[in-house]
Design an enzyme around this catalytic site. Structure first.
Site, PDB file in Angstrom:
ATOM      1  CB  CYS A  68      31.426  45.206  -3.399  1.00 48.03           C
ATOM      2  SG  CYS A  68      30.463  46.717  -3.142  1.00 48.03           S
ATOM      3  N   GLY A  69      32.475  45.723  -0.044  1.00 46.93           N
ATOM      4  CA  GLY A  69      32.047  45.663   1.349  1.00 46.93           C
ATOM      5  C   GLY A  69      30.636  46.153   1.565  1.00 46.93           C
ATOM      6  CG  ASN A  70      29.553  50.285   1.416  1.00 43.17           C
ATOM      7  OD1 ASN A  70      29.584  50.203   2.633  1.00 43.17           O
ATOM      8  ND2 ASN A  70      30.160  51.257   0.750  1.00 43.17           N
ATOM      9  CG  HIS A 145      41.526  49.214  -1.424  1.00 41.24           C
ATOM     10  ND1 HIS A 145      40.588  50.214  -1.489  1.00 41.24           N
ATOM     11  CD2 HIS A 145      40.840  48.047  -1.542  1.00 41.24           C
ATOM     12  CE1 HIS A 145      39.385  49.676  -1.637  1.00 41.24           C
ATOM     13  NE2 HIS A 145      39.516  48.365  -1.661  1.00 41.24           N
ATOM     14  CD  GLU A 194      33.813  51.437  -5.127  1.00 34.65           C
ATOM     15  OE1 GLU A 194      33.472  50.248  -5.037  1.00 34.65           O
ATOM     16  OE2 GLU A 194      33.164  52.385  -4.624  1.00 34.65           O
ATOM     17  CB  CYS A 203      34.621  52.521  -0.860  1.00 31.19           C
ATOM     18  SG  CYS A 203      35.533  51.101  -1.508  1.00 31.19           S
ATOM     19  N   GLY A 206      37.281  49.911   0.920  1.00 29.30           N
ATOM     20  CA  GLY A 206      38.182  51.035   1.181  1.00 29.30           C
ATOM     21  C   GLY A 206      38.299  51.328   2.657  1.00 29.30           C
TER      22      GLY A 206
END
Length: 268
Positions: A68-70, A145, A194, A203, A206
């Site tokens: 999860c990037g964020n 993705h 998501e 995201c 994303g």
């Protein structure tokens, strides 16, 4: 905490263990916006023998994601110093910045088995489509993705098509769905459905997957500014290199909850 409005419940269990195991049902109960605390993802910090600590990401439906990037930027801000952490998608490097963080998300993977897909095909321009969304690129950046490039990302009925694509049998582990449009030689507009969370304001993985796909197709050059409904992220990537994401994160509030309330509710 949140990153561009993509919000998280962050539980720090690095020095004090949870009263019980985190399960899909408990994560789902905590994430419920009506009867729980409410979030897009729940983030659990745990000790790690291999890295500085371990980070686990649970979607709002209780399923566990590899990345999860964020959320990773939020963890960097919370930790306060550079660190290398263990995730389900592999180790990543975190560096807090003023009001945000820089995260090395590792290498992108493109092989069909790594996405994964149900059967072999060219992931650079997949010979599949769903109504007007056709010929996506598939990228794994710790989680799977597909990226569609369209004339106008805002015009796509992502609320309707997102869940159809997410649950298509082509994707045995489901998939995150990205629709992007070109805004300039180093600028993309992006919306994301998501996996396990639905339509989101932002995201991070994303944005990483979409920037990588756009660079591979020659649409943009690195670094890429990716504008999501919640704001902007900057993604830097060169072929054969790792993906570096920079952007904001913030703490919304701190609090406590009674574990037994959620464990009991999840059991019923």
């Amino acid at each position: 905490m949140h990153g561009l409005g993509n919000d998280f419940v962050v539980i720090d269990a690095r020095t004090a263990a949870l009263p019980g195991a985190m399960t899909a049902a408990i994560a789902r109960a905590l994430a419920d916006r009506r009867t729980g605390i409410g979030c897009d993802q729940l983030i659990l910090l745990e000790p790690s023998e291999a890295q500085d600590f371990r980070v686990r990401f649970f979607n709002a439906d209780g399923s566990e994601a590899g990345a999860c990037g964020n959320g990773s930027r939020a963890v960097a801000l919370l930790h306060g110093t550079p660190a290398t952490v263990e995730t389900g998608g592999g180790p990543i490097a975190l560096e807090p910045l003023e009001a945000g963080a820089r995260v090395d998300m590792g290498a992108a993977r493109f092989d069909w088995e790594a996405i994964p897909l149900a059967y072999p095909m060219d992931t650079a321009r997949m010979p599949v489509g769903w109504e007007t969304l056709e010929g996506p690129m598939a990228v794994n950046v710790g989680n799977p993705h597909v990226v569609f490039f369209v004339d106008d990302a805002l015009a796509v009925e992502l609320e309707r098509l997102g869940p159809v694509i997410e649950h298509d049998p082509l994707f045995p582990e489901r998939v995150n769905v990205n629709v992007a449009s070109l805004a300039g030689p180093d600028h993309l507009h992006l919306r994301v459905w998501e996996r396990g969370a639905g339509l989101t304001r932002a995201c991070g993985t994303g944005a990483c997957a979409t920037a990588v796909a756009a660079i591979r197709r020659g649409l943009v050059r690195s670094p890429v500014r990716v504008t999501l409904p919640g704001g902007d992220l900057v993604i830097a990537w060169e072929p054969s290199g790792t993906i570096v994401m920079s952007g904001p994160a913030a703490t919304s509030f701190r609090g406590t909850f009674a574990w037994d309330d959620y464990a009991a509710g999840a059991a019923t």
